[in-house]
Design a protein around this motif. Structure first.
Motif, PDB file in Angstrom:
ATOM      1  N   VAL A  37       0.841  -1.205   0.000  1.00  0.00           N
ATOM      2  CA  VAL A  37       0.000   0.000   0.000  1.00  0.00           C
ATOM      3  C   VAL A  37       0.870   1.248   0.000  1.00  0.00           C
ATOM      4  CG1 VAL A  37      -1.658   1.340   1.359  1.00  0.00           C
ATOM      5  CG2 VAL A  37      -1.953  -1.127   1.121  1.00  0.00           C
ATOM      6  N   LEU A  38       1.956   1.207   0.764  1.00  0.00           N
ATOM      7  CA  LEU A  38       2.850   2.357   0.858  1.00  0.00           C
ATOM      8  C   LEU A  38       3.512   2.660  -0.485  1.00  0.00           C
ATOM      9  CD1 LEU A  38       3.911   4.384   2.915  1.00  0.00           C
ATOM     10  CD2 LEU A  38       5.743   2.783   3.452  1.00  0.00           C
ATOM     11  N   VAL A  39       3.981   1.621  -1.180  1.00  0.00           N
ATOM     12  CA  VAL A  39       4.610   1.811  -2.485  1.00  0.00           C
ATOM     13  C   VAL A  39       3.618   2.403  -3.483  1.00  0.00           C
ATOM     14  CG1 VAL A  39       5.610   0.609  -4.460  1.00  0.00           C
ATOM     15  CG2 VAL A  39       6.344   0.021  -2.147  1.00  0.00           C
ATOM     16  N   ILE A  40       2.392   1.869  -3.494  1.00  0.00           N
ATOM     17  CA  ILE A  40       1.364   2.389  -4.400  1.00  0.00           C
ATOM     18  C   ILE A  40       1.050   3.843  -4.075  1.00  0.00           C
ATOM     19  CG2 ILE A  40      -1.059   2.161  -5.080  1.00  0.00           C
ATOM     20  CD1 ILE A  40      -0.772  -0.854  -4.613  1.00  0.00           C
ATOM     21  N   LEU A  41       0.951   4.139  -2.784  1.00  0.00           N
ATOM     22  CA  LEU A  41       0.642   5.501  -2.357  1.00  0.00           C
ATOM     23  C   LEU A  41       1.740   6.476  -2.760  1.00  0.00           C
ATOM     24  CD1 LEU A  41      -1.410   7.216  -0.794  1.00  0.00           C
ATOM     25  CD2 LEU A  41      -0.205   6.627   1.307  1.00  0.00           C
ATOM     26  N   PHE A  42       2.992   6.086  -2.561  1.00  0.00           N
ATOM     27  CA  PHE A  42       4.113   6.945  -2.962  1.00  0.00           C
ATOM     28  C   PHE A  42       4.102   7.180  -4.466  1.00  0.00           C
ATOM     29  CE2 PHE A  42       5.902   7.128   1.141  1.00  0.00           C
ATOM     30  CZ  PHE A  42       7.034   7.917   1.115  1.00  0.00           C
ATOM     31  N   GLY A  43       3.855   6.110  -5.242  1.00  0.00           N
ATOM     32  CA  GLY A  43       3.826   6.254  -6.699  1.00  0.00           C
ATOM     33  C   GLY A  43       2.717   7.162  -7.159  1.00  0.00           C
ATOM     34  N   ALA A  44       1.531   7.019  -6.579  1.00  0.00           N
ATOM     35  CA  ALA A  44       0.391   7.848  -6.972  1.00  0.00           C
ATOM     36  C   ALA A  44       0.630   9.314  -6.641  1.00  0.00           C
ATOM     37  CB  ALA A  44      -0.877   7.347  -6.289  1.00  0.00           C
ATOM     38  N   LEU A  45       1.169   9.584  -5.455  1.00  0.00           N
ATOM     39  CA  LEU A  45       1.411  10.981  -5.062  1.00  0.00           C
ATOM     40  C   LEU A  45       2.549  11.600  -5.858  1.00  0.00           C
ATOM     41  CD1 LEU A  45       0.951  10.725  -1.182  1.00  0.00           C
ATOM     42  CD2 LEU A  45      -0.557  11.845  -2.839  1.00  0.00           C
ATOM     43  N   ALA A  46       3.547  10.787  -6.217  1.00  0.00           N
ATOM     44  CA  ALA A  46       4.639  11.296  -7.041  1.00  0.00           C
ATOM     45  C   ALA A  46       4.136  11.732  -8.411  1.00  0.00           C
ATOM     46  CB  ALA A  46       5.720  10.234  -7.195  1.00  0.00           C
ATOM     47  N   LEU A  47       3.163  11.002  -8.943  1.00  0.00           N
ATOM     48  CA  LEU A  47       2.580  11.375 -10.233  1.00  0.00           C
ATOM     49  C   LEU A  47       1.621  12.556 -10.111  1.00  0.00           C
ATOM     50  CD1 LEU A  47       1.794   7.812 -11.681  1.00  0.00           C
ATOM     51  CD2 LEU A  47       3.651   9.354 -12.366  1.00  0.00           C
ATOM     52  N   ALA A  48       0.955  12.659  -8.958  1.00  0.00           N
ATOM     53  CA  ALA A  48      -0.055  13.704  -8.788  1.00  0.00           C
ATOM     54  C   ALA A  48       0.543  15.050  -8.402  1.00  0.00           C
ATOM     55  CB  ALA A  48      -1.066  13.276  -7.725  1.00  0.00           C
ATOM     56  N   SER A  49       1.728  15.030  -7.763  1.00  0.00           N
ATOM     57  CA  SER A  49       2.318  16.292  -7.304  1.00  0.00           C
ATOM     58  C   SER A  49       3.822  16.298  -7.547  1.00  0.00           C
ATOM     59  CB  SER A  49       2.043  16.494  -5.806  1.00  0.00           C
ATOM     60  OG  SER A  49       2.732  17.622  -5.302  1.00  0.00           O
ATOM     61  N   ASP A  50       4.307  17.335  -8.210  1.00  0.00           N
ATOM     62  CA  ASP A  50       5.745  17.466  -8.452  1.00  0.00           C
ATOM     63  C   ASP A  50       6.514  17.771  -7.174  1.00  0.00           C
ATOM     64  OD1 ASP A  50       5.307  17.036 -11.151  1.00  0.00           O
ATOM     65  OD2 ASP A  50       5.099  19.177 -11.607  1.00  0.00           O
ATOM     66  N   SER A  51       5.810  18.237  -6.151  1.00  0.00           N
ATOM     67  CA  SER A  51       6.472  18.630  -4.904  1.00  0.00           C
ATOM     68  C   SER A  51       6.647  17.481  -3.933  1.00  0.00           C
ATOM     69  CB  SER A  51       5.667  19.749  -4.211  1.00  0.00           C
ATOM     70  OG  SER A  51       5.495  20.863  -5.066  1.00  0.00           O
ATOM     71  N   PHE A  52       5.993  16.341  -4.205  1.00  0.00           N
ATOM     72  CA  PHE A  52       5.966  15.276  -3.208  1.00  0.00           C
ATOM     73  C   PHE A  52       7.343  14.680  -2.958  1.00  0.00           C
ATOM     74  CE2 PHE A  52       5.432  10.739  -2.103  1.00  0.00           C
ATOM     75  CZ  PHE A  52       4.849  10.911  -0.863  1.00  0.00           C
ATOM     76  N   LEU A  53       8.080  14.361  -4.010  1.00  0.00           N
ATOM     77  CA  LEU A  53       9.368  13.686  -3.860  1.00  0.00           C
ATOM     78  C   LEU A  53      10.549  14.640  -3.704  1.00  0.00           C
ATOM     79  CD1 LEU A  53       9.080  10.661  -6.331  1.00  0.00           C
ATOM     80  CD2 LEU A  53       8.873  10.663  -3.837  1.00  0.00           C
ATOM     81  N   THR A  54      10.291  15.906  -3.484  1.00  0.00           N
ATOM     82  CA  THR A  54      11.389  16.853  -3.280  1.00  0.00           C
ATOM     83  C   THR A  54      12.044  16.586  -1.928  1.00  0.00           C
ATOM     84  OG1 THR A  54       9.901  18.490  -2.292  1.00  0.00           O
ATOM     85  CG2 THR A  54      10.253  18.604  -4.689  1.00  0.00           C
ATOM     86  N   SER A  55      13.302  16.958  -1.813  1.00  0.00           N
ATOM     87  CA  SER A  55      14.041  16.700  -0.568  1.00  0.00           C
ATOM     88  C   SER A  55      13.410  17.420   0.614  1.00  0.00           C
ATOM     89  CB  SER A  55      15.500  17.132  -0.739  1.00  0.00           C
ATOM     90  OG  SER A  55      15.583  18.510  -1.061  1.00  0.00           O
ATOM     91  N   GLY A  56      12.913  18.627   0.369  1.00  0.00           N
ATOM     92  CA  GLY A  56      12.294  19.380   1.465  1.00  0.00           C
ATOM     93  C   GLY A  56      11.037  18.705   1.978  1.00  0.00           C
ATOM     94  N   ASN A  57      10.205  18.198   1.066  1.00  0.00           N
ATOM     95  CA  ASN A  57       8.978  17.543   1.505  1.00  0.00           C
ATOM     96  C   ASN A  57       9.270  16.197   2.151  1.00  0.00           C
ATOM     97  OD1 ASN A  57       5.955  17.450   1.529  1.00  0.00           O
ATOM     98  ND2 ASN A  57       6.333  15.618   0.305  1.00  0.00           N
ATOM     99  N   MET A  58      10.275  15.470   1.638  1.00  0.00           N
ATOM    100  CA  MET A  58      10.630  14.199   2.254  1.00  0.00           C
ATOM    101  C   MET A  58      11.132  14.400   3.686  1.00  0.00           C
ATOM    102  SD  MET A  58       9.983  11.549   0.339  1.00  0.00           S
ATOM    103  CE  MET A  58       8.425  12.430   0.090  1.00  0.00           C
ATOM    104  N   ALA A  59      11.910  15.465   3.896  1.00  0.00           N
ATOM    105  CA  ALA A  59      12.379  15.762   5.252  1.00  0.00           C
ATOM    106  C   ALA A  59      11.200  16.114   6.157  1.00  0.00           C
ATOM    107  CB  ALA A  59      13.386  16.909   5.221  1.00  0.00           C
ATOM    108  N   ASN A  60      10.261  16.877   5.611  1.00  0.00           N
ATOM    109  CA  ASN A  60       9.071  17.247   6.386  1.00  0.00           C
ATOM    110  C   ASN A  60       8.231  16.015   6.703  1.00  0.00           C
ATOM    111  OD1 ASN A  60       7.192  19.118   7.582  1.00  0.00           O
ATOM    112  ND2 ASN A  60       5.897  18.838   5.775  1.00  0.00           N
ATOM    113  N   LEU A  61       8.076  15.120   5.714  1.00  0.00           N
ATOM    114  CA  LEU A  61       7.309  13.896   5.927  1.00  0.00           C
ATOM    115  C   LEU A  61       7.967  13.014   6.990  1.00  0.00           C
ATOM    116  CD1 LEU A  61       5.091  11.861   5.233  1.00  0.00           C
ATOM    117  CD2 LEU A  61       6.509  11.096   3.306  1.00  0.00           C
ATOM    118  N   SER A  62       9.293  12.925   6.951  1.00  0.00           N
ATOM    119  CA  SER A  62       9.986  12.087   7.939  1.00  0.00           C
ATOM    120  C   SER A  62       9.784  12.620   9.351  1.00  0.00           C
ATOM    121  CB  SER A  62      11.480  12.011   7.603  1.00  0.00           C
ATOM    122  OG  SER A  62      12.118  13.263   7.804  1.00  0.00           O
ATOM    123  N   ARG A  63       9.723  13.937   9.495  1.00  0.00           N
ATOM    124  CA  ARG A  63       9.493  14.522  10.823  1.00  0.00           C
ATOM    125  C   ARG A  63       8.054  14.283  11.267  1.00  0.00           C
ATOM    126  NH1 ARG A  63      12.902  18.774   8.554  1.00  0.00           N
ATOM    127  NH2 ARG A  63      14.895  18.826   9.685  1.00  0.00           N
TER     128      ARG A  63
END
Length: 339
Positions: A37-63
Motif C-alpha cells: 500500500v505504501l509503495v502504491i501511495l508513494f507512486g500515486a502521489l509522485a505522479l499527482a504532485s511534483d512537490s511530493f518527492l522533493t528533498s524538502g517535503n521528504m524531510a518534512n514527511l519524515s518529521r
C-alpha cells in the motif's frame, strides 16, 4: 503427579508463538500488505504532485512520521498482549509539558528529557499494574488514565503554552546529521530496538505467548503479570519520548499536544498488520502503518484535499485491514480443519 508434570514446562520448551525467521509468505500476508500500500501511495502521489518527492517535503514527511511511528511501536507491544492503551495521546501532552516546565525552570536539557520520558514510563507502570494485578479491563484503565493525564497537563500548564524553550532543546528534533533529520534517525533506532526485542529475546516470545493465550502462557512458566506491566511501561516510555520530541519540534509545551494520537497509533498498528486479538504484528508493520497515515496527510495537504476526507480514507483503511485479518483467520481455520 503426572498431571502436575504436564503443566511444568521448561523455558526452552515454550513454543514459538511466531516464527523467528519470517518467510516470504508471512511478509506478503501481513507486514508486506502495508508495504505494498505504501509503495502504491508513494507512486500515486509522485505522479499527482511534483512537490511530493522533493528533498524538502521528504524531510518534512519524515518529521511528521517520526512521532507517530514511535508512539505506534509502543502501542503495538500492548496490542500484542491483547490489550490497548488509550492514554498515549495524553501522555504525549503530559511529557511535553513536563519537559517544557523543567526547562523554563532552568534544568539542563538532558535531565529534563530523562525526567519527562520517565514520567511517561511511570504512567505506563500504573496502567500495567492495574491491568495485571487488579485485573481491570485495559480499555477502562487506559481510558481513565487518558482523562487523568490530560487534566494533569492542563493543571501543570494552566492551559497556557509554555515558551520559549532553550535552542539546545529545539535542536533535538529540528537539526540534521548529514542532511538526515535527527527525528528520522531516532525513530529508526527505536524501530530496530523494538524489532530486536520482539524477535530475538525471550521477553519478545513471552509477549507473543501472552497475547496468544495468557492462561496457557502462565501454565508454561511465563511471568504474565510482569510482561503486562513491562509492555505498558514501554508504551508509556515511548509515548513520553514522542511527547518530548514533539515539544522539541514545536519549540513549546502545548497543553493540547497529542490529542487523538492514541487513535492514530492504533490505526497505524492495525493498518500495519497487527491484530487487535493479540499475538500478531511487528515493529516494522506498525512503523509502515504510521508512514501510510502520515503520507496520506502529507499528500493530501500538497493536493489541497479536505482533511475530513483524509480521516475518512484512514478509517476505510482500518476497516479493510481488520477485514483482511479476519479473512486470513478464516482461511487458516478452514485449511487446518479436516476435510
Amino acid at each position: 503427579m503426572k498431571t502436575l508434570s504436564k503443566l511444568i514446562v521448561r523455558e526452552d520448551a515454550l513454543p514459538e508463538p511466531r516464527p523467528r525467521v519470517v518467510g516470504w509468505g508471512d511478509v506478503v500476508g501481513r507486514e508486506g500488505g502495508g508495504l505494498v500500500v505504501l509503495v502504491i501511495l508513494f507512486g500515486a502521489l509522485a505522479l499527482a504532485s511534483d512537490s511530493f518527492l522533493t528533498s524538502g517535503n521528504m524531510a518534512n514527511l519524515s518529521r511528521q512520521w517520526a512521532v507517530y511511528a514511535i508512539i505506534a511501536v509502543g502501542e503495538l507491544l500492548v496490542i500484542l498482549t491483547k490489550g490497548i492503551d488509550l492514554s498515549v495521546g495524553s501522555v504525549v501532552g503530559l511529557t511535553g509539558a513536563v519537559a517544557a516546565q523543567l526547562l523554563v525552570a532552568g534544568w539542563p536539557v538532558p535531565l529534563a528529557v530523562v525526567c519527562a520520558a520517565g514520567a511517561g514510563a511511570a504512567v505506563g507502570v500504573v496502567n500495567g499494574a492495574l491491568v495485571a494485578f487488579a485485573r481491570l479491563p485495559p480499555f477502562i484503565v487506559t481510558l481513565g488514565m487518558m482523562g487523568a493525564a490530560r487534566g494533569l497537563v492542563l493543571v501543570i500548564t494552566g492551559a497556557n503554552t509554555i515558551q520559549p524553550l532553550p535552542p539546545g532543546f529545539s535542536a533535538i528534533a529540528n537539526d540534521t546529521v548529514g542532511g538526515v533529520p535527527n527525528l528520522f534517525l531516532i525513530t529508526v533506532v527505536v524501530i530496530l530496538a523494538a524489532g530486536f526485542l520482539l524477535r530475538r529475546t525471550v521477553f519478545g516470545r513471552y509477549v507473543y505467548a501472552t497475547g496468544s493465550n495468557a492462561e496457557s502462557a502462565r501454565l508454561s512458566g511465563v511471568p504474565v503479570p510482569r510482561v503486562l506491566v513491562s509492555v505498558y511501561a514501554i508504551s508509556g516510555l515511548l509515548a513520553g519520548l514522542g511527547g518530548v520530541l514533539l515539544a522539541s519540534r514545536l519549540g513549546a509545551g502545548v497543553p493540547t499536544a497529542g490529542e487523538s494520537y492514541e487513535l492514530d497509533a492504533i490505526a497505524a498498528c492495525v493498518i500495519g498488520g497487527a491484530s487487535l486479538f493479540g499475538a500478531k504484528g511487528s515493529a516494522l508493520g506498525a512503523a509502515a502503518g504510521a508512514l501510510i497515515t502520515s503520507t496520506l496527510n502529507n499528500g493530501g495537504n500538497l493536493l489541497g484535499v479536505n482533511s475530513f476526507y483524509l480521516r475518512i480514507a484512514i478509517g476505510v483503511l482500518i476497516l479493510l485491514a481488520v477485514a483482511f485479518d479476519q479473512l486470513q483467520g478464516h482461511l487458516r481455520t478452514s485449511r487446518a480443519s479436516p476435510s
